[in-house]
Design an enzyme around this catalytic site. Structure first.
Site, short mmCIF file in Angstrom:
data_model
loop_
_atom_site.label_atom_id
_atom_site.label_comp_id
_atom_site.label_asym_id
_atom_site.label_seq_id
_atom_site.Cartn_x
_atom_site.Cartn_y
_atom_site.Cartn_z
N TYR A 151 -2.66 -6.61 -0.18
CA TYR A 151 -2.74 -6.28 -1.60
C TYR A 151 -4.17 -6.45 -2.11
O TYR A 151 -4.77 -7.52 -1.96
CB TYR A 151 -1.80 -7.16 -2.42
CG TYR A 151 -0.32 -6.96 -2.15
CD1 TYR A 151 0.16 -5.88 -1.44
CD2 TYR A 151 0.61 -7.89 -2.61
CE1 TYR A 151 1.51 -5.71 -1.19
CE2 TYR A 151 1.97 -7.73 -2.36
CZ TYR A 151 2.42 -6.64 -1.65
OH TYR A 151 3.76 -6.47 -1.40
N PRO A 191 12.82 -3.42 -8.54
CA PRO A 191 14.14 -3.35 -9.15
C PRO A 191 14.16 -2.46 -10.39
O PRO A 191 15.23 -2.01 -10.80
CB PRO A 191 14.45 -4.81 -9.50
CG PRO A 191 13.11 -5.45 -9.67
CD PRO A 191 12.24 -4.78 -8.65
#
Length: 332
Positions: free
Chosen positions: A54, A206
């Site tokens: 990342y 999500p």
């Protein structure tokens, strides 16, 4: 905050975990990232997910600095290895060389002696699986990680990894897949296999890259400053969802959320937590108030009628194909 066991292990994780994919080290400045981490802690989040890749390793450094001074035993820190972290031929994959060098780099950046779960960020088709797991066993047995996990592995790959982990006396406890009420690919094969073998899901996206917040309207350009307009914040990942069929279906969820006394974001996070094989849902944030909203999904129970209404609203656009556990580029 509510807590769940990570699979059948004894490790408890917060139902909502904080992830810094895209945000730390790239989309937001370090001081803003620290504010979000501090807000997460104040809201009861104890589980933090990152990866060496990342922001080109910067995200781990930002998280390590933000967590400095916290009681380490009160945190669960998860990181990952696989994607390239340098220009060299061996700066990638799941070879013994890359794993041993990567865990040391991650611990240095995170300013910790160990991580709670060390995750294989994808399956490596070019390295023997026994080489990978023997290296991971050394990582665990040396005290640099407590458990191991995988991310976006197929059911067959999980089963093979679990067998090796048992032979080497380490615990494979988790899978980190994409999962949302729009993307249910793991339900067909990965979830039943994981439940059988004792792995829990730590799910990312999500909210389907923010689409399930309802902020993107059909027939209208995306709001300025949103993820869909910012190449640094993952516009390429959200592009497949930016069509009127998807956005119109998502708008049908708004009255359902209101009926349940939830925001759209809370409904999306709560929906993934209804799956008993989900141990934690990863949320990210560029502002502390986003976390304050998402955390309220912890402990929420959605009744059967609401779940049925959600399915009726989005049923035609839900992706369920188990062959999409990994992107085509990642298959042999």
């Amino acid at each position: 905050m509510d807590f769940r066991h990570l699979g059948r292990s004894g490790l408890l994780v917060s139902e909502i975990s904080y992830g810094n994919w895209i945000t730390h080290g790239s989309q937001i400045e370090a001081d803003q990232a620290t504010q979000c981490v501090r807000a997460a802690l104040d809201l009861g989040i104890t589980t933090f997910d990152t990866a060496d890749v990342y922001a080109g390793t910067k995200a781990e450094s930002v998280l390590g600095e933000a967590l400095k001074g916290e009681r380490r035993e009160g945190l669960e820190i998860l990181t990952k290895v696989y994607w390239p972290t340098g220009p060299g031929r061996n700066d990638r994959g799941l070879s013994r060389k890359h794993i041993m060098e990567s865990i040391n780099g991650s611990l240095r950046r995170l300013q910790t002696d160990y991580v709670d779960v060390y995750q294989m960020h994808r399956y490596d088709y070019h390295t023997p699986l026994d080489e990978t797991f023997e290296a991971l066993a050394d990582v665990v047995h040396s005290g640099k990680a407590h458990y191991v996990g995988v991310s976006e592995w197929t059911a067959e790959q999980i089963r093979a990894g679990h067998e090796l982990a048992r032979e080497l006396k380490i615990q494979l406890v988790s899978n980190q897949p994409q999962y949302s009420l729009l993307w249910r690919v793991i339900e067909a094969e990965v979830v039943p296999t994981s439940a059988e073998l004792g792995l829990g899901q730590v799910v990312f996206s999500p909210l389907a890259q923010g689409v399930l917040t309802g902020k993107y309207q059909p027939g209208q350009p995306p709001p300025a400053g949103s993820r869909a307009t910012d190449e640094k914040s993952g516009a390429m990942f959200i592009s497949r969802l930016m069509n009127d069929d998807v956005l119109s279906a998502v708008q049908k969820l708004k009255p359902l959320a209101e009926q349940a006394g939830l925001t759209m974001a809370q409904l999306g996070v709560a929906w993934v937590l209804q799956n008993p094989n989900v141990s934690s849902a990863i949320v990210g944030a560029t502002r502390p108030e986003q976390l304050e909203d998402n955390v309220k999904a912890a402990g929420v129970k959605l009744d059967a009628d609401l779940l049925k209404a959600i399915d009726e609203a989005v049923g035609e656009i839900v992706e369920r194909d188990p062959d999409k556990t990994q992107s085509p580029a990642e298959r042999p």
